[in-house]
Design a protein around this motif. Sequence first.
Motif, PDB file in Angstrom:
ATOM      1  N   THR A   1      -3.474  14.089  26.717  1.00 22.30           N
ATOM      2  CA  THR A   1      -3.393  12.629  26.771  1.00 22.30           C
ATOM      3  C   THR A   1      -2.954  12.066  25.428  1.00 22.30           C
ATOM      4  OG1 THR A   1      -5.195  12.620  28.380  1.00 22.30           O
ATOM      5  CG2 THR A   1      -4.656  10.514  27.339  1.00 22.30           C
ATOM      6  N   ALA A   2      -3.533  12.617  24.360  1.00 25.05           N
ATOM      7  CA  ALA A   2      -3.174  12.156  23.021  1.00 25.05           C
ATOM      8  C   ALA A   2      -1.696  12.388  22.738  1.00 25.05           C
ATOM      9  CB  ALA A   2      -4.034  12.861  21.979  1.00 25.05           C
ATOM     10  N   ASP A   3      -1.171  13.493  23.195  1.00 21.58           N
ATOM     11  CA  ASP A   3       0.240  13.804  22.945  1.00 21.58           C
ATOM     12  C   ASP A   3       1.177  12.771  23.564  1.00 21.58           C
ATOM     13  OD1 ASP A   3      -0.219  16.057  21.421  1.00 21.58           O
ATOM     14  OD2 ASP A   3      -0.021  17.458  23.094  1.00 21.58           O
ATOM     15  N   ARG A   4       0.721  12.118  24.628  1.00 22.30           N
ATOM     16  CA  ARG A   4       1.579  11.153  25.323  1.00 22.30           C
ATOM     17  C   ARG A   4       1.607   9.786  24.624  1.00 22.30           C
ATOM     18  NH1 ARG A   4      -0.725  13.443  30.145  1.00 22.30           N
ATOM     19  NH2 ARG A   4      -2.169  11.668  30.335  1.00 22.30           N
ATOM     20  N   CYS A   5       0.532   9.436  23.920  1.00 25.57           N
ATOM     21  CA  CYS A   5       0.486   8.078  23.371  1.00 25.57           C
ATOM     22  C   CYS A   5       0.211   8.007  21.875  1.00 25.57           C
ATOM     23  CB  CYS A   5      -0.552   7.245  24.123  1.00 25.57           C
ATOM     24  SG  CYS A   5      -2.225   7.896  24.072  1.00 25.57           S
ATOM     25  N   ILE A   6       0.046   9.149  21.229  1.00 30.67           N
ATOM     26  CA  ILE A   6      -0.221   9.153  19.789  1.00 30.67           C
ATOM     27  C   ILE A   6       0.775  10.071  19.107  1.00 30.67           C
ATOM     28  CG2 ILE A   6      -1.899   9.690  17.984  1.00 30.67           C
ATOM     29  CD1 ILE A   6      -4.064   8.958  20.063  1.00 30.67           C
ATOM     30  N   ALA A   7       1.445   9.568  18.075  1.00 29.18           N
ATOM     31  CA  ALA A   7       2.469  10.337  17.366  1.00 29.18           C
ATOM     32  C   ALA A   7       2.133  10.420  15.882  1.00 29.18           C
ATOM     33  CB  ALA A   7       3.842   9.693  17.560  1.00 29.18           C
ATOM     34  N   PHE A   8       2.551  11.514  15.288  1.00 29.03           N
ATOM     35  CA  PHE A   8       2.330  11.757  13.863  1.00 29.03           C
ATOM     36  C   PHE A   8       3.685  11.979  13.179  1.00 29.03           C
ATOM     37  CE2 PHE A   8      -1.684  12.768  15.792  1.00 29.03           C
ATOM     38  CZ  PHE A   8      -2.673  12.613  14.818  1.00 29.03           C
ATOM     39  N   PRO A   9       4.513  10.952  13.059  1.00 29.45           N
ATOM     40  CA  PRO A   9       5.831  11.150  12.426  1.00 29.45           C
ATOM     41  C   PRO A   9       5.708  11.441  10.939  1.00 29.45           C
ATOM     42  CG  PRO A   9       5.429   8.822  12.856  1.00 29.45           C
ATOM     43  CD  PRO A   9       4.299   9.563  13.490  1.00 29.45           C
ATOM     44  N   ASP A  10       6.467  12.414  10.485  1.00 27.09           N
ATOM     45  CA  ASP A  10       6.467  12.740   9.059  1.00 27.09           C
ATOM     46  C   ASP A  10       7.227  11.671   8.279  1.00 27.09           C
ATOM     47  OD1 ASP A  10       4.936  15.153   8.924  1.00 27.09           O
ATOM     48  OD2 ASP A  10       6.583  16.173   9.946  1.00 27.09           O
ATOM     49  N   THR A  11       6.991  11.635   6.967  1.00 28.17           N
ATOM     50  CA  THR A  11       7.555  10.572   6.156  1.00 28.17           C
ATOM     51  C   THR A  11       7.826  11.062   4.746  1.00 28.17           C
ATOM     52  OG1 THR A  11       7.228   8.255   5.505  1.00 28.17           O
ATOM     53  CG2 THR A  11       5.324   9.689   5.335  1.00 28.17           C
ATOM     54  N   ALA A  12       8.647  10.312   4.032  1.00 26.92           N
ATOM     55  CA  ALA A  12       8.864  10.526   2.595  1.00 26.92           C
ATOM     56  C   ALA A  12       8.600   9.191   1.912  1.00 26.92           C
ATOM     57  CB  ALA A  12      10.294  10.985   2.325  1.00 26.92           C
ATOM     58  N   VAL A  13       7.731   9.193   0.918  1.00 24.12           N
ATOM     59  CA  VAL A  13       7.393   7.952   0.210  1.00 24.12           C
ATOM     60  C   VAL A  13       7.630   8.133  -1.286  1.00 24.12           C
ATOM     61  CG1 VAL A  13       5.734   7.097   1.894  1.00 24.12           C
ATOM     62  CG2 VAL A  13       4.963   8.672   0.121  1.00 24.12           C
ATOM     63  N   ASP A  14       8.009   7.046  -1.927  1.00 26.35           N
ATOM     64  CA  ASP A  14       8.330   7.125  -3.352  1.00 26.35           C
ATOM     65  C   ASP A  14       8.093   5.779  -4.015  1.00 26.35           C
ATOM     66  OD1 ASP A  14       9.259   7.812  -5.843  1.00 26.35           O
ATOM     67  OD2 ASP A  14      11.378   7.906  -5.264  1.00 26.35           O
ATOM     68  N   ARG A  15       7.119   5.729  -4.896  1.00 27.57           N
ATOM     69  CA  ARG A  15       6.913   4.574  -5.769  1.00 27.57           C
ATOM     70  C   ARG A  15       5.994   5.023  -6.899  1.00 27.57           C
ATOM     71  NH1 ARG A  15       5.897  -1.642  -3.915  1.00 27.57           N
ATOM     72  NH2 ARG A  15       7.496  -2.350  -5.389  1.00 27.57           N
ATOM     73  N   ILE A  16       6.378   4.764  -8.135  1.00 22.23           N
ATOM     74  CA  ILE A  16       5.548   5.142  -9.276  1.00 22.23           C
ATOM     75  C   ILE A  16       4.486   4.064  -9.486  1.00 22.23           C
ATOM     76  CG2 ILE A  16       5.485   5.567 -11.764  1.00 22.23           C
ATOM     77  CD1 ILE A  16       8.338   6.667 -11.526  1.00 22.23           C
ATOM     78  N   VAL A  17       3.235   4.489  -9.377  1.00 23.00           N
ATOM     79  CA  VAL A  17       2.101   3.594  -9.597  1.00 23.00           C
ATOM     80  C   VAL A  17       1.152   4.313 -10.560  1.00 23.00           C
ATOM     81  CG1 VAL A  17       0.273   2.220  -8.544  1.00 23.00           C
ATOM     82  CG2 VAL A  17       2.358   2.707  -7.250  1.00 23.00           C
ATOM     83  N   PRO A  18       1.260   4.048 -11.851  1.00 20.41           N
ATOM     84  CA  PRO A  18       0.459   4.797 -12.830  1.00 20.41           C
ATOM     85  C   PRO A  18      -1.019   4.406 -12.798  1.00 20.41           C
ATOM     86  CG  PRO A  18       1.673   3.058 -13.920  1.00 20.41           C
ATOM     87  CD  PRO A  18       2.136   3.066 -12.491  1.00 20.41           C
ATOM     88  N   VAL A  19      -1.847   5.249 -13.412  1.00 21.61           N
ATOM     89  CA  VAL A  19      -3.254   4.904 -13.614  1.00 21.61           C
ATOM     90  C   VAL A  19      -3.319   3.654 -14.484  1.00 21.61           C
ATOM     91  CG1 VAL A  19      -5.418   5.659 -14.655  1.00 21.61           C
ATOM     92  CG2 VAL A  19      -4.009   7.290 -13.388  1.00 21.61           C
ATOM     93  N   GLN A  20      -4.211   2.732 -14.144  1.00 18.82           N
ATOM     94  CA  GLN A  20      -4.248   1.448 -14.857  1.00 18.82           C
ATOM     95  C   GLN A  20      -5.637   0.844 -14.762  1.00 18.82           C
ATOM     96  OE1 GLN A  20      -1.927  -1.410 -11.968  1.00 18.82           O
ATOM     97  NE2 GLN A  20      -1.163   0.675 -11.732  1.00 18.82           N
ATOM     98  N   GLU A  21      -5.887  -0.088 -15.639  1.00 16.69           N
ATOM     99  CA  GLU A  21      -7.155  -0.818 -15.616  1.00 16.69           C
ATOM    100  C   GLU A  21      -6.879  -2.312 -15.740  1.00 16.69           C
ATOM    101  OE1 GLU A  21     -10.048   0.494 -18.403  1.00 16.69           O
ATOM    102  OE2 GLU A  21      -9.973   2.591 -17.772  1.00 16.69           O
ATOM    103  N   HIS A  22      -7.554  -3.090 -14.917  1.00 19.29           N
ATOM    104  CA  HIS A  22      -7.429  -4.545 -14.962  1.00 19.29           C
ATOM    105  C   HIS A  22      -8.831  -5.154 -14.879  1.00 19.29           C
ATOM    106  CE1 HIS A  22      -3.078  -4.282 -14.313  1.00 19.29           C
ATOM    107  NE2 HIS A  22      -3.318  -3.441 -13.320  1.00 19.29           N
ATOM    108  N   ASP A  23      -8.967  -6.377 -15.348  1.00 20.96           N
ATOM    109  CA  ASP A  23     -10.244  -7.075 -15.194  1.00 20.96           C
ATOM    110  C   ASP A  23     -10.602  -7.212 -13.715  1.00 20.96           C
ATOM    111  OD1 ASP A  23     -10.473  -7.345 -17.929  1.00 20.96           O
ATOM    112  OD2 ASP A  23      -9.532  -9.328 -17.980  1.00 20.96           O
ATOM    113  N   ASP A  24      -9.587  -7.461 -12.897  1.00 17.28           N
ATOM    114  CA  ASP A  24      -9.766  -7.504 -11.448  1.00 17.28           C
ATOM    115  C   ASP A  24      -9.512  -6.099 -10.899  1.00 17.28           C
ATOM    116  OD1 ASP A  24      -9.662  -7.778  -8.726  1.00 17.28           O
ATOM    117  OD2 ASP A  24      -8.131  -9.352  -8.708  1.00 17.28           O
TER     118      ASP A  24
END
Length: 388
Positions: free
Chosen positions: A146-169
């Motif tokens: 049942t899951a195979d008919r209505c749930i999909a797990f498409p693979d992906t490629a993601v790219d964004r540089i988000v460095p370690v950081q500190e903020h007051d918020d």
Amino acid sequence: MKAVHFGAGNIGRGFIGLLLSNAGYEVTFVARNERKVQLLQQQGQYTVTLANESRDSEIVKNVTAISGKNKSAVSDAIATADMVTTAVGVSALKHIAESIAAGIERRLRNRNYKPLHIIACENAISGSSQLKRRVYEHLPADWHETADRCIAFPDTAVDRIVPVQEHDDPLKVTVEPYFEWIVDRSAMIEGYEKIEGVKYVDALEPYIERKLFTVNTGHCTAAYHGYLEGYATIQEAMRDDGIKEELSQVLMETGSLLTSKYHWDKKKHDRYIQKMMMRFTNPRLTDNVIRVGRSPLRKLSLNDRLVRPALQAHKLGIPIPHLTSAIAAALLFDYEKDEEAVMLQTALRCSGIHEVVTSHMGIPHKHAIHQEIVDSYSALRETYAAAK
């Protein structure tokens, strides 16, 4: 529309959550950090700032959070979601698979057969496919069909540089302007809602390898050579002409592999390389060498950013002296507070370099680049031992 996103870290908030919110989704973060969960519940929004000259900022709205410990609430959210995404690190997928399976089971028991796409936005090849295998280990076999008919797990490629950081918020996050999110539409269920900013393709592997062999290979090359030279940040390392040239040569080697394998236009790919190198030098980002270099065992594994392109390039007859030097530099990453770095150095001391290359990288002794890596490691180790 409702989206559930696992991971309220900088990538989750500054990239995936941002795009989902902008696409009209109500985003529920599932997080371990109780303070972030509380703040997201209270505020229902957070700020994303771009690391560009004008420091453009955007308020991300329609967000909330659930503690990952609250398994009932997590499964309830998945049971009614239109999208599930993750940004927890590929090694942590096994820890969230049971919760996702429980949500799928509750969804199907409630006769909710609306299409659901579950996308693992991780720095890994076939991350969603890996997650599916983990999830199905926890999902009762009676529900698989049942899951195979209505749930999909498409693979992906993601790219964004988000460095370690500190903020007051604690919810505020700074990200680079550039991003890329590519999804394998051939694995998606018909009638899916497109997300603005996401590129949908029928063949994902070329995009995954372009990103992995350029951005990830390049980033860790700068980090490992920068670490050996004593630099604290990628930006400092990139001001070193020697490291910058080493990185350029590595990307020429991976570029030769990619253009040969996929029959790409060399000039176009060269422009992509230059654009990626400019990202590493962004003066408005401070990206720690230790952050980029961490987990060297994973980064030296058979199908990751260093060994995979090295083996493929060698198979095509492309010389790889700079890639093997990057691998050698990774082998010398001995940061004492990184668990994998400690394990790696212990293995090198106790078992020796040949055993590490054979057993961990999966490169047999008889393979030609096995000895190239050993020689490069020995030379680099001697160079930096002498410098000390």
